[in-house]
Motif scaffolding. Structure first.
Motif, PDB file in Angstrom:
ATOM      1  N   THR A 155       0.839  -1.199   0.000  1.00  0.00           N
ATOM      2  CA  THR A 155       0.000   0.000   0.000  1.00  0.00           C
ATOM      3  C   THR A 155       0.871   1.245   0.000  1.00  0.00           C
ATOM      4  O   THR A 155       1.847   1.316   0.754  1.00  0.00           O
ATOM      5  CB  THR A 155      -0.922   0.016   1.228  1.00  0.00           C
ATOM      6  N   ALA A 156       0.521   2.220  -0.834  1.00  0.00           N
ATOM      7  CA  ALA A 156       1.289   3.468  -0.919  1.00  0.00           C
ATOM      8  C   ALA A 156       0.338   4.658  -0.891  1.00  0.00           C
ATOM      9  O   ALA A 156      -0.849   4.535  -1.213  1.00  0.00           O
ATOM     10  CB  ALA A 156       2.111   3.484  -2.199  1.00  0.00           C
ATOM     11  N   ILE A 157       0.900   5.811  -0.490  1.00  0.00           N
ATOM     12  CA  ILE A 157       0.150   7.064  -0.549  1.00  0.00           C
ATOM     13  C   ILE A 157       0.613   7.823  -1.786  1.00  0.00           C
ATOM     14  O   ILE A 157       1.713   8.366  -1.813  1.00  0.00           O
ATOM     15  CB  ILE A 157       0.371   7.920   0.720  1.00  0.00           C
ATOM     16  N   LEU A 158      -0.225   7.830  -2.817  1.00  0.00           N
ATOM     17  CA  LEU A 158       0.080   8.523  -4.060  1.00  0.00           C
ATOM     18  C   LEU A 158      -0.708   9.820  -4.109  1.00  0.00           C
ATOM     19  O   LEU A 158      -1.936   9.803  -4.253  1.00  0.00           O
ATOM     20  CB  LEU A 158      -0.262   7.650  -5.277  1.00  0.00           C
ATOM     21  N   ASN A 159       0.010  10.935  -3.935  1.00  0.00           N
ATOM     22  CA  ASN A 159      -0.622  12.256  -3.995  1.00  0.00           C
ATOM     23  C   ASN A 159      -1.803  12.335  -3.023  1.00  0.00           C
ATOM     24  O   ASN A 159      -2.910  12.716  -3.398  1.00  0.00           O
ATOM     25  CB  ASN A 159      -1.066  12.573  -5.428  1.00  0.00           C
ATOM     26  N   VAL A 489       3.894  17.620  14.207  1.00  0.00           N
ATOM     27  CA  VAL A 489       4.605  16.353  14.431  1.00  0.00           C
ATOM     28  C   VAL A 489       4.911  16.170  15.917  1.00  0.00           C
ATOM     29  O   VAL A 489       4.911  15.041  16.419  1.00  0.00           O
ATOM     30  CB  VAL A 489       5.898  16.314  13.580  1.00  0.00           C
ATOM     31  N   SER A 490       5.161  17.270  16.616  1.00  0.00           N
ATOM     32  CA  SER A 490       5.466  17.187  18.050  1.00  0.00           C
ATOM     33  C   SER A 490       4.325  16.554  18.835  1.00  0.00           C
ATOM     34  O   SER A 490       4.544  15.998  19.917  1.00  0.00           O
ATOM     35  CB  SER A 490       5.763  18.577  18.610  1.00  0.00           C
ATOM     36  N   ARG A 491       3.094  16.652  18.313  1.00  0.00           N
ATOM     37  CA  ARG A 491       1.931  16.107  19.015  1.00  0.00           C
ATOM     38  C   ARG A 491       1.628  14.656  18.628  1.00  0.00           C
ATOM     39  O   ARG A 491       0.673  14.073  19.127  1.00  0.00           O
ATOM     40  CB  ARG A 491       0.707  16.982  18.720  1.00  0.00           C
ATOM     41  N   THR A 631       0.070  10.026   7.074  1.00  0.00           N
ATOM     42  CA  THR A 631       0.284  11.470   6.936  1.00  0.00           C
ATOM     43  C   THR A 631       0.774  11.767   5.529  1.00  0.00           C
ATOM     44  O   THR A 631       1.906  11.423   5.179  1.00  0.00           O
ATOM     45  CB  THR A 631       1.307  11.973   7.969  1.00  0.00           C
ATOM     46  N   PRO A 632      -0.048  12.393   4.683  1.00  0.00           N
ATOM     47  CA  PRO A 632       0.304  12.553   3.258  1.00  0.00           C
ATOM     48  C   PRO A 632       1.574  13.367   3.009  1.00  0.00           C
ATOM     49  O   PRO A 632       2.310  13.091   2.066  1.00  0.00           O
ATOM     50  CB  PRO A 632      -0.921  13.270   2.676  1.00  0.00           C
ATOM     51  N   ARG A 633       1.850  14.381   3.817  1.00  0.00           N
ATOM     52  CA  ARG A 633       2.989  15.249   3.545  1.00  0.00           C
ATOM     53  C   ARG A 633       4.332  14.616   3.892  1.00  0.00           C
ATOM     54  O   ARG A 633       5.379  15.164   3.566  1.00  0.00           O
ATOM     55  CB  ARG A 633       2.835  16.566   4.316  1.00  0.00           C
TER      56      ARG A 633
END
Length: 782
Positions: A155-159, A489-491, A631-633
Motif C-alpha cells: 500500500t502506498a500514498i500517491l498524492n 509532528v510534536s503532538r 500522513t500525506p505530507r
C-alpha cells in the motif's frame, strides 16, 4: 642434474621449515594482489557491460514540472544523442512485514516495453500491461529484503491517496546498482525501494499529464558534458530545476566508483607491504645462509665455478622460493576472489557478474614477487659473488669482545649467567639484533594492519549514529513545510522532543572548483542532531557563515576564512557569498551546515523546514509509525537503529569480510617471520651451543640462552611494531579514502593486544620447535 642444482635442492630440504615459512609470507602477498585485482577487474567489467547494454545515462536533471514540448528543445542541444523524460516521485509505503513506513521511488515506464535509457532487467515476473490498474515492478534489493514476489501487493500514498500496488515483476536497473536515496549516506534496502509504473497511470496520480519532472540524457561520443549541462540548466531553469549533473555525481555510480577506487588502493598497498616483508626475510635468510656457507663458496670457486655461476646459484635459490610462493598465492587469490565475488554479487545488483581472471594479473604477481625477492637478496648475493676464495676459506672474524653494558654498570650479579650471555651477544652484534627486531616488528605491524578496520568501523558507528545523531526518528517532508509542521509532528504519539532541520540543495563554488551538495540548517544549540568535531565535542554553529566537512573543504581547496559562492538550486534561486567559518571531520559524504536562521536569510524564505528530528518513547513507536504512514505530507521516515543495522549489513559487512582474510594472512606472516628469526638464530649459534654442552652446560641452560635471546628480541619488537602498524594503517586510510566513505585511524587496545598475543604465541611455538633441535646438536664434530 648439475652439481649446483643438487646442492640447491639439498639446501632447500635442509631449510624446508624456513623455506615453507617464507613461501607462506610471499603467498599471502601474492594472494592479496590476485584477489584484489581480480575482484577489481570483475567489478569493472561487470559495470561496463551492464552500463552499456542497458543504456545508463550520462546526464541527469530534475524539475518541478515541465511540458513534454521541452523535450524537443533538449534533444536539439549539441552533443545530445538521446533524451528520456519521465515522472519520478517519492511516496510513503506500507509494507506488511515492517512496522515503520518505507519510501518508494515511483518511476514511470513506457506503457509497452521498448528500449529506454536506464532500462530495467527483469529477474522475475513480467512487464506491466496497459489497462491493468496499479501494476508495478519492484527493484530486486527491496523485494529480497521483504520477500516480495510477483502477485504480492503493498500500500502506498500517491498524492495524498491510499492505493494498493500490485507487483507483477522484480527487476534491476543500472541507475540503482545501489538503491540509495539522495538524503541517505548508505543504502537501506528494507526502507527504500524503487517501483516502476506505467507513465499514464503515474501521470494521472500526480496530475502530470503531458508533463514530466525528470530528465536523463545519453551523449554522443566526444560530446562536452559541461556544455550540455550548462545549456540544459538554461532550458530547465524556469521549470524549477535543481541543477543538472553528470554520471560522476549520480549517487549509485559514485558509490560504485568509490568502491572500485578503494579496491585498487588495497590491491596495491597491502601486497607491497606483505611482499616487502617477504623480501626482508629472504635478505636475512640469504645473508646468514651465505655467512654459514663461506667454506662452500670458497670450495665452489676453487673448483672452477665463476663468480657469476655462484651468484646465479643463490639467485636461483631465491627464485625457486618466489615461484613456489607465487603459485600458492595465485591459487589462493583466485579461490578467495571467486568467493568474495559472490558477496559482491549480492551487494551490487548486476544482470550477470563477470568473473574472467586476467592472466596478465598472474604475470604481474609473479614478476612483483620475483622482483621483491631479488631486490631483497641482491646485497647478500653480491657479497657471495665478490668474496675471494682465499678469504672465504677463513671463518668470519669474531666479534670484538669487551665488557658489556651490564658489566660496565656493575649489575651483572642481578642476572644469571645465561642471561648475561644473551645480553652480551645482542650488544656485540647490534646490526643483526636490529634486523631481527625489525623483522618481528613488521609481523606486529601487519597484524595491526589486518585488524584495525573493525576498530575504525566501530568508531564510525559510535561517532555518526550515537554522538552526532542522537535522534530516534527523522521525518522528512515532500515539500518544505512551514514551522507549523514542527508543532503538528510534536503532538504525534510518543514524541518526547522535536527539532527542525532545513536542507537546501546547492552547488558550492570556490574559484574554478565546485561540488553539488546540500546545506543542512540546524538550530545553533541542537541536541538531537549535532555537528561534532574530532574530539566528539559539539560545534556551535555561528550566526553567520558556513561549516563544512574537511573532505569538502579539501575538494574545493578552501581554508577557514575563505569565501564560498553558494548557488541555490530551489525556491528563489540565486548566487550568494558566504564565509567558511569552520571545518569538521566526518567520515561519510561531503556535508555543509549553517545556523537554520542564517540559512533561511540566505535563501530569502520564512520559517520553513525540510525535516524534523524526533526523540521518541520506545513503547509508543508502533503508534507513531501508524500515524506517519497515514500522513500525506511525509516523504520519508528514517529510524536510527535501522540505519545502524543497514550500515552493518552493507558497507561494514563488506569491509569485515575482506578484513577477515587480511587477518588470516597477517597471522600467517607473523608466524613465518618469528619462526624464521628463531631458526636463523639456532643456525648461527648451533656450534656455540654444542660447545657449551661439551664443557658441561645442561640442555636447559643452553635452551635458556637461545630462547632468552628470542624473548628479548620479541619484547623489543612489540612497541616498534605497534608504531609501524599505526603508520601503515594511516597510509592505507589515506590511500582508500573517497568522498563517499572514509575510515578514521583508530586502533583499540584490544587490536594492539591481539597483535602482541599472536606474535608472542608464535615466538613460544617457534621456540618449542627449535628447542627440540637442541637435543640433536652434533657434539662429536665440535
Amino acid at each position: 642434474m648439475t652439481a649446483l642444482n643438487r646442492k640447491l635442492l639439498r639446501d632447500l630440504m635442509q631449510m624446508k621449515g624456513q623455506t615453507f615459512a617464507i613461501c607462506v609470507v610471499m603467498a599471502c602477498g601474492v594472494a592479496t594482489f590476485v584477489m584484489s585485482l581480480t575482484m577489481l577487474a570483475s567489478l569493472e567489467q561487470s559495470k561496463d557491460v551492464y552500463y552499456s547494454r542497458y543504456r545508463f545515462a550520462d546526464v541527469f536533471a530534475q524539475v518541478k514540472r515541465a511540458p513534454e514540448s521541452l523535450r524537443e528543445e533538449i534533444a536539439a542541444i549539441p552533443g545530445v544523442a538521446v533524451v528520456q523524460t519521465r515522472i519520478v516521485q517519492d511516496v510513503t509505503l506500507d509494507v506488511p512485514d515492517m512496522a515503520e513506513p518505507a519510501v518508494a521511488r515511483m518511476i514511470s515506464l513506457p506503457e509497452r516495453s521498448r528500449p529506454i535509457l536506464n532500462d530495467i532487467h527483469l529477474r522475475e515476473g513480467r512487464y506491466i500491461e496497459p489497462g491493468h490498474a496499479a501494476e508495478v515492478i519492484v527493484n530486486e534489493a527491496f523485494a529480497q529484503a521483504h520477500n516480495l514476489h510477483p502477485g504480492d501487493s503493498v500500500t502506498a500514498i500517491l498524492n495524498q491517496r491510499l492505493q494498493t500496488l500490485q507487483i507483477v515483476g522484480v527487476a534491476i536497473s543500472p541507475e540503482y546498482v545501489l538503491t540509495i536515496r539522495g538524503l541517505d549516506a548508505l543504502p537501506d534496502n528494507r526502507r527504500f525501494g524503487v517501483f516502476w509504473m506505467g507513465y499514464e497511470e503515474l501521470a494521472n496520480a500526480f496530475d502530470m499529464d503531458d508533463a514530466f519532472n525528470d530528465i536523463t540524457i545519453k551523449l554522443l561520443p566526444g560530446a562536452n558534458e559541461q556544455e550540455v549541462i550548462r545549456e540544459l540548466d538554461r532550458l530547465t531553469d524556469r521549470y524549477g530545476a535543481i541543477g543538472s549533473y553528470g554520471r560522476d555525481d549520480q549517487i549509485s555510480n559514485r558509490f560504485l566508483s568509490d568502491e572500485i577506487r578503494s579496491l585498487r588502493g588495497m590491491g596495491l598497498i597491502l601486497p607491497i607491504i606483505f611482499l616487502g616483508v617477504a623480501g626482508f626475510l629472504l635478505n636475512v635468510v640469504m645473508t646468514r645462509l651465505i655467512g654459514t656457507q663461506r667454506e662452500q663458496v670458497a670450495a665452489l670457486k676453487a673448483f672452477g665455478y665463476s663468480r657469476w655461476e655462484v651468484g646465479a646459484h643463490y639467485l636461483k635459490f631465491v627464485l625457486v622460493i618466489a615461484f613456489i610462493g607465487s603459485a600458492l598465492g595465485v591459487a589462493a587469490g583466485l579461490w578467495l576472489a571467486r568467493g568474495l565475488t559472490v558477496l559482491y554479487a549480492q551487494f551490487y545488483h548486476f544482470p550477470e557478474y563477470v568473473f574472467r581472471p586476467d592472466t596478465s594479473i598472474f604475470f604481474y604477481a609473479l614478476a612483483t614477487a620475483a622482483g621483491s625477492a631479488v631486490l631483497g637478496t641482491f646485497r647478500a648475493v653480491h657479497r657471495a659473488v665478490k668474496l675471494p676464495a682465499a678469504e672465504a676459506m677463513r671463518p668470519e672474524p669474531p666479534a670484538t669482545y669487551r665488557a658489556s653494558v651490564v658489566e660496565r654498570l656493575a649489575i651483572q650479579r642481578l642476572f644469571t649467567q645465561p642471561a648475561r650471555m644473551v645480553l652480551r651477544h645482542l650488544e656485540r652484534q647490534p646490526i643483526k639484533a636490529a634486523m631481527s627486531v625489525l623483522g618481528i616488528s613488521m609481523a606486529v605491524a601487519v597484524l595491526i594492519l589486518g585488524s584495525f578496520v573493525t576498530d575504525a568501523i566501530d568508531y564510525m558507528i559510535q561517532f555518526g549514529f550515537y554522538v552526532q545523531q542522537r535522534q530516534d526518528v527523522t521525518v522528512s517532508f515532500v515539500e518544505p513545510a512551514s514551522s507549523s509542521a514542527l508543532h503538528e509532528v510534536s503532538r504525534f504519539p510518543g514524541v518526547l522532543h522535536a527539532e527542525p532541520m532545513r536542507a537546501v540543495p546547492v552547488r558550492l563554488h570556490a574559484g574554478s572548483l565546485s561540488r553539488r551538495t546540500s546545506i543542512t540548517g540546524l538550530e545553533p544549540n541542537a541536541t538531537l542532531f549535532r555537528v561534532i568535531d574530532e574530539d566528539m565535542m559539539q560545534v556551535h554553529l555561528p550566526p553567520e557563515g558556513i561549516v563544512v566537512s574537511e573532505k569538502l573543504a579539501e575538494v574545493l581547496g578552501v581554508n577557514v576564512g575563505d569565501e564560498l559562492w553558494v548557488q541555490v538550486m530551489e525556491g528563489r534561486r540565486g548566487l550568494y557569498r558566504v564565509t567558511l567559518a569552520a571545518t569538521v571531520r566526518e567520515y561519510a559524504g561531503t556535508n555543509a551546515y549553517m545556523d537554520i536562521d542564517a540559512l533561511r536569510r540566505l535563501v530569502q524564505e520564512g520559517d520553513t523546514i525540510s525535516a524534523v528530528f524526533l526523540s521518541v518513547d520506545e513503547s509508543q513507536m508502533d503508534d507513531l509509525y501508524h500515524q506517519l504512514k497515514r500522513t500525506p505530507r511525509v516523504a520519508a521516515v528514517s529510524v536510527k537503529d535501522a540505519s545502524v543495522q543497514s550500515f552493518n549489513e552493507t558497507q561494514a559487512q563488506n569491509q569485515r569480510q575482506i578484513q577477515f582474510f587480511n587477518v588470516i594472512f597477517a597471522c600467517a606472516i607473523a608466524a613465518g617471520v618469528v619462526y624464521n628469526t628463531a631458526r636463523i638464530s639456532f643456525s648461527e649459534h648451533s656450534r656455540e651451543l654444542a660447545t657449551l654442552r661439551v664443557i658441561g652446560f645442561t640442555r636447559g641452560e643452553i635452551s635458556a640462552i637461545l630462547l632468552g635471546e628470542l624473548a628479548v628480541l620479541t619484547l623489543l619488537a612489540l612497541p616498534v611494531g605497534m608504531v609501524c602498524g599505526y603508520l601503515l594503517s594511516a597510509w592505507i586510510v589515506a590511500a582508500v579514502e573517497s568522498e563517499s566513505f572514509r575510515l578514521p585511524v583508530v586502533i583499540s587496545r584490544s587490536t594492539y593486544g591481539f597483535a602482541a598475543l599472536v606474535v608472542i604465541i608464535s615466538a613460544v611455538v617457534s621456540g618449542m620447535i627449535v628447542r627440540r633441535r637442541l637435543d640433536h646438536l652434533d657434539l662429536v664434530s665440535v
